[in-house]
Design an enzyme around this catalytic site. Structure first.
Site, PDB file in Angstrom:
ATOM      1  CD  GLU A   1      -1.568  -2.279   1.954  1.00  0.00           C
ATOM      2  OE1 GLU A   1      -2.285  -3.273   1.805  1.00  0.00           O
ATOM      3  OE2 GLU A   1      -0.494  -2.297   2.599  1.00  0.00           O
TER       4      GLU A   1
ATOM      5  CE1 TYR B   1       7.542   0.815  -3.444  1.00  0.00           C
ATOM      6  CE2 TYR B   1       5.671   2.269  -3.143  1.00  0.00           C
ATOM      7  CZ  TYR B   1       6.794   1.650  -2.645  1.00  0.00           C
ATOM      8  OH  TYR B   1       7.164   1.883  -1.347  1.00  0.00           O
TER       9      TYR B   1
END
Length: 150
Positions: A108, A120
């Site tokens: 998350e 990411y």
């Protein structure tokens, strides 16, 4: 030259200073880190990044024993952003998950953190959902991301 090594309890003061600087509204507490340290190596892996004798980042992963591993934290000193430290930490964790036979890595990330989201995405994660109000007490949403391992 950045060097990665296992996190130690002696790193806690530097980690907490960085944690409070980067996440002032929802920083982990020393007790949260202590609970993580109490987990066996088969369940958790925490690394720090050092430049010389200075701690410049840290990251951790949870291994649940199922098919997925979870990145639980990743932080880099803002003075070192853009120099590959986040990439080094993330790569080390993903490599460890792959070595342990996990099929995917989840994480998350704060919806209002485009820099981390881009890190990411660059490393093969895709955005798969939103957790409303996930970060407390700020109430910021979390973007759930996944990387399928081959």
């Amino acid at each position: 030259m950045v060097r990665l090594r296992e996190m130690r309890k002696a790193d806690m003061a530097a980690i907490m200073a960085l944690e409070r600087e980067l996440f002032p509204e929802d920083a982990w507490t020393p007790e949260m880190f202590a609970a993580e340290f109490a987990q066996p190596p088969s369940a958790r892996r925490y690394l720090v990044a050092e430049e010389g004798n200075t701690l410049i980042g840290y990251a951790g992963m949870m291994f649940t024993g199922g098919s997925q591993a979870d990145v639980v934290t990743l932080a880099v000193d803002p003075a070192r952003w853009g120099r590959g430290t986040g990439t080094a930490l993330l790569t080390a964790l993903v490599d460890e998950a792959e070595k342990r036979g996990y099929e995917e890595v989840l994480l998350e990330v704060r919806e209002d953190n485009p820099r981390a989201r881009q890190l990411y995405l660059r490393h093969g994660f895709t955005e798969i959902g939103i957790r409303r109000g996930y970060y407390q007490p700020s109430g910021v949403d979390a973007v759930v991301m996944r990387k399928v391992l081959t």
